[in-house]
Design an enzyme around this catalytic site. Sequence first.
Site, PDB file in Angstrom:
ATOM      1  N   ASN A  27      18.871  12.552   8.255  1.00 30.17           N
ATOM      2  CA  ASN A  27      18.693  11.288   7.541  1.00 30.17           C
ATOM      3  C   ASN A  27      18.652  10.136   8.525  1.00 30.17           C
ATOM      4  O   ASN A  27      19.117  10.261   9.663  1.00 30.17           O
ATOM      5  CB  ASN A  27      19.792  11.077   6.483  1.00 30.17           C
ATOM      6  CG  ASN A  27      21.075  11.780   6.831  1.00 30.17           C
ATOM      7  OD1 ASN A  27      21.854  11.305   7.638  1.00 30.17           O
ATOM      8  ND2 ASN A  27      21.293  12.951   6.231  1.00 30.17           N
ATOM      9  N   GLU A  72      24.808  11.891   3.189  1.00 23.64           N
ATOM     10  CA  GLU A  72      25.565  11.530   4.397  1.00 23.64           C
ATOM     11  C   GLU A  72      25.830  10.026   4.484  1.00 23.64           C
ATOM     12  O   GLU A  72      26.175   9.519   5.553  1.00 23.64           O
ATOM     13  CB  GLU A  72      24.802  11.985   5.647  1.00 23.64           C
ATOM     14  CG  GLU A  72      24.652  13.481   5.785  1.00 23.64           C
ATOM     15  CD  GLU A  72      25.939  14.190   6.187  1.00 23.64           C
ATOM     16  OE1 GLU A  72      27.020  13.567   6.065  1.00 23.64           O
ATOM     17  OE2 GLU A  72      25.865  15.350   6.599  1.00 23.64           O
ATOM     18  N   HIS A  90      20.332  10.783  12.223  1.00 24.18           N
ATOM     19  CA  HIS A  90      21.079  12.039  12.151  1.00 24.18           C
ATOM     20  C   HIS A  90      20.089  13.183  11.988  1.00 24.18           C
ATOM     21  O   HIS A  90      19.229  13.123  11.113  1.00 24.18           O
ATOM     22  CB  HIS A  90      22.055  12.010  10.970  1.00 24.18           C
ATOM     23  CG  HIS A  90      22.609  13.357  10.611  1.00 24.18           C
ATOM     24  ND1 HIS A  90      23.217  14.173  11.533  1.00 24.18           N
ATOM     25  CD2 HIS A  90      22.627  14.030   9.428  1.00 24.18           C
ATOM     26  CE1 HIS A  90      23.600  15.298  10.933  1.00 24.18           C
ATOM     27  NE2 HIS A  90      23.246  15.234   9.652  1.00 24.18           N
ATOM     28  N   HIS A  92      19.245  17.716  12.593  1.00 25.17           N
ATOM     29  CA  HIS A  92      19.733  19.086  12.752  1.00 25.17           C
ATOM     30  C   HIS A  92      18.959  19.760  13.885  1.00 25.17           C
ATOM     31  O   HIS A  92      18.553  20.919  13.771  1.00 25.17           O
ATOM     32  CB  HIS A  92      19.568  19.861  11.452  1.00 25.17           C
ATOM     33  CG  HIS A  92      20.422  19.362  10.331  1.00 25.17           C
ATOM     34  ND1 HIS A  92      20.389  19.910   9.069  1.00 25.17           N
ATOM     35  CD2 HIS A  92      21.362  18.382  10.281  1.00 25.17           C
ATOM     36  CE1 HIS A  92      21.248  19.286   8.277  1.00 25.17           C
ATOM     37  NE2 HIS A  92      21.843  18.351   8.993  1.00 25.17           N
ATOM     38  N   TYR A 111      21.813  13.124  34.441  1.00 24.66           N
ATOM     39  CA  TYR A 111      22.360  11.774  34.535  1.00 24.66           C
ATOM     40  C   TYR A 111      22.052  10.887  33.335  1.00 24.66           C
ATOM     41  O   TYR A 111      22.701   9.855  33.134  1.00 24.66           O
ATOM     42  CB  TYR A 111      21.886  11.087  35.824  1.00 24.66           C
ATOM     43  CG  TYR A 111      20.404  10.842  35.930  1.00 24.66           C
ATOM     44  CD1 TYR A 111      19.794   9.782  35.265  1.00 24.66           C
ATOM     45  CD2 TYR A 111      19.611  11.652  36.737  1.00 24.66           C
ATOM     46  CE1 TYR A 111      18.454   9.534  35.381  1.00 24.66           C
ATOM     47  CE2 TYR A 111      18.251  11.424  36.863  1.00 24.66           C
ATOM     48  CZ  TYR A 111      17.671  10.367  36.184  1.00 24.66           C
ATOM     49  OH  TYR A 111      16.326  10.129  36.298  1.00 24.66           O
ATOM     50  N   HIS A 152      26.395  21.663  13.056  1.00 23.77           N
ATOM     51  CA  HIS A 152      25.721  20.745  12.142  1.00 23.77           C
ATOM     52  C   HIS A 152      24.511  20.065  12.789  1.00 23.77           C
ATOM     53  O   HIS A 152      23.402  20.219  12.315  1.00 23.77           O
ATOM     54  CB  HIS A 152      26.734  19.709  11.638  1.00 23.77           C
ATOM     55  CG  HIS A 152      26.241  18.840  10.537  1.00 23.77           C
ATOM     56  ND1 HIS A 152      27.080  18.249   9.621  1.00 23.77           N
ATOM     57  CD2 HIS A 152      24.997  18.430  10.197  1.00 23.77           C
ATOM     58  CE1 HIS A 152      26.384  17.535   8.760  1.00 23.77           C
ATOM     59  NE2 HIS A 152      25.102  17.616   9.097  1.00 23.77           N
ATOM     60  N   TYR A 207      17.521  -1.542  33.893  1.00 16.55           N
ATOM     61  CA  TYR A 207      16.315  -0.734  33.814  1.00 16.55           C
ATOM     62  C   TYR A 207      15.270  -1.357  32.899  1.00 16.55           C
ATOM     63  O   TYR A 207      15.606  -1.982  31.887  1.00 16.55           O
ATOM     64  CB  TYR A 207      16.678   0.664  33.298  1.00 16.55           C
ATOM     65  CG  TYR A 207      15.520   1.606  33.191  1.00 16.55           C
ATOM     66  CD1 TYR A 207      14.999   2.246  34.314  1.00 16.55           C
ATOM     67  CD2 TYR A 207      14.938   1.873  31.952  1.00 16.55           C
ATOM     68  CE1 TYR A 207      13.933   3.124  34.206  1.00 16.55           C
ATOM     69  CE2 TYR A 207      13.870   2.755  31.841  1.00 16.55           C
ATOM     70  CZ  TYR A 207      13.372   3.374  32.982  1.00 16.55           C
ATOM     71  OH  TYR A 207      12.321   4.244  32.870  1.00 16.55           O
TER      72      TYR A 207
END
Length: 211
Positions: A27, A72, A90, A92, A111, A152, A207
């Site tokens: 999501n 969620e 989010h 999976h 890094y 998850h 950067y």
Amino acid sequence: MARAWDELVATARRTVADGLVVGTSGNVSVRVGDTVLVTPTGVPYDRLAPGDVVGVDLAGRQVLGSLRPTSELPMHLAVYDATDARAVVHTHAVHATAVSTLVRELPLIHYMAAALGGQVLVAPYATYGTQELAENVLRALEGRTGCLLQNHGTLTHGSSLSQAYDRTAQLEWMCRVWLAASSVPGTAPTLLSREQVAEVGERLRGYGQPG
């Protein structure tokens, strides 16, 4: 608000196109003022239209749309409450989810962990959509912009949807590198020290192009 929803839908579709989620898993959310736009539960992203906007206030009360928000939602709201995040992604993702079952923190294989605030931690498992999971995620995120969720997936946040998504992609890539390096029999990958990663974190502050 309409532009933010369009960008959210585009980001959600990108998670599918890039193989970070399958079906309606995962999501995405973005904060616009005191409103959080979020993907709805159980709706394929390619079916979302401009009129399908879903929004809640910071307490979780629905203020926009008729589709139910993602299950969620507690995790997304917890991140907005505890951080300065403007967007949350989010997923999976396969390699990240695999790593979440093997270790308590992602070894410092590259890094670019510095871009997430340092060593990425694994939030202990809890049932999806629960306050317990939200609390576990917040502990794993402390001082960081990304974490793994045990058995998850991943969660990252940023100042924009593009930044949150880029952090997700970077996390999945690092997990893939570690799994690949760890799979060679009789060897172990060389890891970086926390000091080396912290040094990169300082360099990353300047950067990119100015302005």
